[in-house]
Design a protein around this motif. Structure first.
Motif, PDB file in Angstrom:
ATOM      1  N   LYS A   1      13.761 -27.629 -10.895  1.00  0.00           N
ATOM      2  CA  LYS A   1      14.407 -26.535 -10.166  1.00  0.00           C
ATOM      3  C   LYS A   1      14.453 -26.808  -8.672  1.00  0.00           C
ATOM      4  O   LYS A   1      15.337 -26.315  -7.958  1.00  0.00           O
ATOM      5  CB  LYS A   1      13.680 -25.215 -10.428  1.00  0.00           C
ATOM      6  CG  LYS A   1      13.868 -24.667 -11.829  1.00  0.00           C
ATOM      7  CD  LYS A   1      13.165 -23.326 -11.993  1.00  0.00           C
ATOM      8  CE  LYS A   1      13.395 -22.756 -13.379  1.00  0.00           C
ATOM      9  NZ  LYS A   1      12.762 -21.432 -13.551  1.00  0.00           N
ATOM     10  N   ALA A   2      13.500 -27.597  -8.181  1.00  0.00           N
ATOM     11  CA  ALA A   2      13.404 -27.870  -6.752  1.00  0.00           C
ATOM     12  C   ALA A   2      14.219 -29.081  -6.325  1.00  0.00           C
ATOM     13  O   ALA A   2      14.316 -29.372  -5.130  1.00  0.00           O
ATOM     14  CB  ALA A   2      11.937 -28.081  -6.368  1.00  0.00           C
TER      15      ALA A   2
ATOM     16  N   PRO B   1      18.701 -26.408 -14.951  1.00  0.00           N
ATOM     17  CA  PRO B   1      17.793 -25.309 -15.312  1.00  0.00           C
ATOM     18  C   PRO B   1      18.160 -24.024 -14.588  1.00  0.00           C
ATOM     19  O   PRO B   1      18.755 -24.068 -13.498  1.00  0.00           O
ATOM     20  CB  PRO B   1      16.428 -25.829 -14.844  1.00  0.00           C
ATOM     21  CG  PRO B   1      16.750 -26.747 -13.708  1.00  0.00           C
ATOM     22  CD  PRO B   1      18.046 -27.408 -14.089  1.00  0.00           C
ATOM     23  N   PRO B   2      17.819 -22.873 -15.135  1.00  0.00           N
ATOM     24  CA  PRO B   2      18.142 -21.600 -14.479  1.00  0.00           C
ATOM     25  C   PRO B   2      17.332 -21.413 -13.196  1.00  0.00           C
ATOM     26  O   PRO B   2      16.236 -21.946 -13.052  1.00  0.00           O
ATOM     27  CB  PRO B   2      17.765 -20.552 -15.527  1.00  0.00           C
ATOM     28  CG  PRO B   2      16.741 -21.227 -16.394  1.00  0.00           C
ATOM     29  CD  PRO B   2      17.126 -22.672 -16.429  1.00  0.00           C
TER      30      PRO B   2
ATOM     31  N   GLY C   1      23.799 -23.283 -17.596  1.00  0.00           N
ATOM     32  CA  GLY C   1      22.591 -23.750 -18.253  1.00  0.00           C
ATOM     33  C   GLY C   1      22.928 -24.734 -19.362  1.00  0.00           C
ATOM     34  O   GLY C   1      24.102 -24.907 -19.733  1.00  0.00           O
ATOM     35  N   TYR C   2      21.921 -25.362 -19.907  1.00  0.00           N
ATOM     36  CA  TYR C   2      22.122 -26.379 -20.948  1.00  0.00           C
ATOM     37  C   TYR C   2      22.654 -25.793 -22.258  1.00  0.00           C
ATOM     38  O   TYR C   2      23.158 -26.523 -23.106  1.00  0.00           O
ATOM     39  CB  TYR C   2      20.806 -27.107 -21.210  1.00  0.00           C
ATOM     40  CG  TYR C   2      20.667 -28.403 -20.434  1.00  0.00           C
ATOM     41  CD1 TYR C   2      20.529 -29.625 -21.093  1.00  0.00           C
ATOM     42  CD2 TYR C   2      20.675 -28.410 -19.049  1.00  0.00           C
ATOM     43  CE1 TYR C   2      20.401 -30.817 -20.392  1.00  0.00           C
ATOM     44  CE2 TYR C   2      20.547 -29.588 -18.332  1.00  0.00           C
ATOM     45  CZ  TYR C   2      20.408 -30.794 -19.009  1.00  0.00           C
ATOM     46  OH  TYR C   2      20.289 -31.972 -18.310  1.00  0.00           O
TER      47      TYR C   2
ATOM     48  N   GLU D   1      21.722 -24.100  -7.948  1.00  0.00           N
ATOM     49  CA  GLU D   1      22.507 -22.934  -8.366  1.00  0.00           C
ATOM     50  C   GLU D   1      22.747 -21.996  -7.192  1.00  0.00           C
ATOM     51  O   GLU D   1      23.870 -21.524  -6.963  1.00  0.00           O
ATOM     52  CB  GLU D   1      21.793 -22.194  -9.491  1.00  0.00           C
ATOM     53  CG  GLU D   1      22.547 -20.981 -10.010  1.00  0.00           C
ATOM     54  CD  GLU D   1      21.861 -20.303 -11.181  1.00  0.00           C
ATOM     55  OE1 GLU D   1      22.504 -19.428 -11.804  1.00  0.00           O
ATOM     56  OE2 GLU D   1      20.692 -20.630 -11.477  1.00  0.00           O
ATOM     57  N   GLY D   2      21.699 -21.743  -6.413  1.00  0.00           N
ATOM     58  CA  GLY D   2      21.829 -20.850  -5.270  1.00  0.00           C
ATOM     59  C   GLY D   2      22.787 -21.365  -4.223  1.00  0.00           C
ATOM     60  O   GLY D   2      23.593 -20.603  -3.665  1.00  0.00           O
ATOM     61  N   ILE D   3      22.740 -22.666  -3.950  1.00  0.00           N
ATOM     62  CA  ILE D   3      23.614 -23.250  -2.929  1.00  0.00           C
ATOM     63  C   ILE D   3      25.073 -23.227  -3.372  1.00  0.00           C
ATOM     64  O   ILE D   3      25.973 -22.880  -2.602  1.00  0.00           O
ATOM     65  CB  ILE D   3      23.167 -24.685  -2.597  1.00  0.00           C
ATOM     66  CG1 ILE D   3      21.815 -24.660  -1.864  1.00  0.00           C
ATOM     67  CG2 ILE D   3      24.210 -25.405  -1.737  1.00  0.00           C
ATOM     68  CD1 ILE D   3      21.211 -26.034  -1.647  1.00  0.00           C
TER      69      ILE D   3
END
Length: 425
Positions: free
Chosen positions: A338-339, A360-361, A379-380, A366-368
């Protein structure tokens, strides 16, 4: 007189790959903010990827120091050149498909070379740099990892000289995905954690590339942690024209676990269901791709719809980004990833090409992507949504309306990010 900052890095041109870009660009812009960079690199490194064109990007007035390094990967090539190159580039096969040589190399790498295979460079570097720092009035030392052994150079210089030390983590240390694949003994794992804690609690300032890593490190240390992401730089490129075919391109390494079956499956379904889609669609794979990923892709997508380009120079990669109709960004479906924010994301965002990301959620990526309006994130297991989006993108391609409308990208320019770094120095 400009302030001097000593930057200790392993990856530097002619090394290829994303690990080079971050500090090459910081070095380019630091003088604009009154800081003269002194770059310390190995004299005889073993780089798994080379890009000679990046040599042209090194500023003429930068000071570069070099010292010899002992490279275990060169010795390992005597036993298996391919296995050594594969593991050193980060492509670790699944356990069931590892050869005996690969298993042995991973065990040796994880348990005898702690924190990594460049550990032998620490002691001679501390000796050489201690004298240099005193003689040239260096005020700040910056170490960047991986390899995380370079942070140990900063740790010892801090203890010996009391100098200001900034530790830059391009990736996490003990929580990065491949760390679990190194066949670590309990003792080796404990040593990694101890070294990580020493670095995090001793450095005057810690830089990370993502919000998730900041949260992780802030729980392990009381030292200040600042997020400075990777970014994009303005490049003079030849005029590019979009591919005539509906090209969906992935640029960069596709590791064995960076392998979303749902994506390959829905692309295969679109090929089967729409003859016109089959005629014009092409999956472009630009970079190192593991056999596990290729085999999975070929289960769903015919060879005629696959274009394996292989590794290209950074400038060629930028051209592919602009030529393609869609850009794929794929990360391993894991809490640990995630990071991870791939450096190419920021180049993707300014390529005027929509992004389709799978990972991954609740990831930083995702935020960017959402905040900059540069694509869609899935998601997968989002097969219906992913298929619908790919088909709607194809419909827009046929109408010549497939485009992006990004917002807020300036904050990710290399110069803006370097200004933030200069403030810490």
């Amino acid at each position: 007189m400009p302030k001097k900052a000593l930057i200790i890095t392993y990856y530097w041109p002619p090394a290829g790959g994303p690990g080079v870009q971050r500090w090459l660009k910081f070095v380019k812009y630091l003088p604009d903010f009154g800081i003269h960079p002194v770059v310390y690199i190995p004299e005889n490194p073993s780089y798994p990827l080379l890009d000679q064109t990046l040599l042209d990007d090194i500023p003429e007035d930068v000071t570069i120091l070099k010292q010899p390094i002992t490279e275990p990967y060169k010795l390992a090539e005597i036993f298996s050149k391919q296995a050594s190159k594969t593991i050193s580039s980060g492509v670790i096969p699944k356990v069931k498909k590892q050869t005996a040589i690969q298993k042995l190399m991973l065990y040796v790498r994880g348990n005898f070379f702690i924190p990594d295979a460049r550990k032998a460079w620490v002691k001679p570097s501390v000796s050489y740099l201690s004298e240099y720092i005193n003689e040239h009035q260096i005020e700040t030392v910056i170490t960047t990892g991986p390899p995380h052994s370079l942070h140990l150079i900063g740790l010892h210089l801090k203890a010996r000289l009391g100098i200001k030390w900034i530790a830059d983590f391009r990736d996490p240390w003990t929580t990065i995905g491949y760390h679990k694949k190194l066949k670590l003994s309990a003792s080796a794992a404990q040593k990694h954690e101890h070294m990580e804690k020493q670095v995090l609690t001793t450095a005057d300032h810690i830089i990370v590339t993502s919000g998730n890593t900041k949260t992780e490190f802030a729980a392990k240390s009381n030292q200040p942690v600042t997020v400075i992401t990777n970014g994009y730089d303005y490049q003079q490129l030849p005029k590019t024209v979009k591919d005539q075919r509906f090209s969906v391109a992935h640029i960069g390494s596709l590791l064995s676990e960076r392998n979303p079956k749902a994506l390959w499956k829905v692309l295969g379904e679109l090929i089967q269901e729409y003859d016109d889609f089959k005629e014009v669609f092409v999956l472009k794979l630009i970079g190192v791709v593991s056999d596990d990923v290729l085999n999975k892709i070929r289960q769903f997508i015919p060879e005629n719809n696959i274009d394996i380009v292989g590794y290209v120079t950074h400038k060629e990669a930028l051209v592919h980004q602009r030529q393609s109709q869609l850009l794929l960004l794929i990360e391993i479906d894991s809490e640990d990833t995630k990071a991870i924010i791939p450096g190419k994301l920021f180049e993707y965002m300014v390529a005027e090409t929509p992004i389709v990301a799978v990972g991954p959620p609740d990831s930083d990526v995702e935020g960017i992507i959402k905040s900059t309006n540069t694509g869609r994130y899935f998601g997968y297991h989002s097969e219906p949504e992913l298929k619908a989006h790919l088909f709607s993108s194809y419909e827009a391609y046929k109408k010549s309306t497939l485009a992006t409308h990004p917002i807020g990208l300036q904050q990710y320019s290399r110069k803006a990010l370097t200004q933030k770094l200069a403030g810490l120095i």
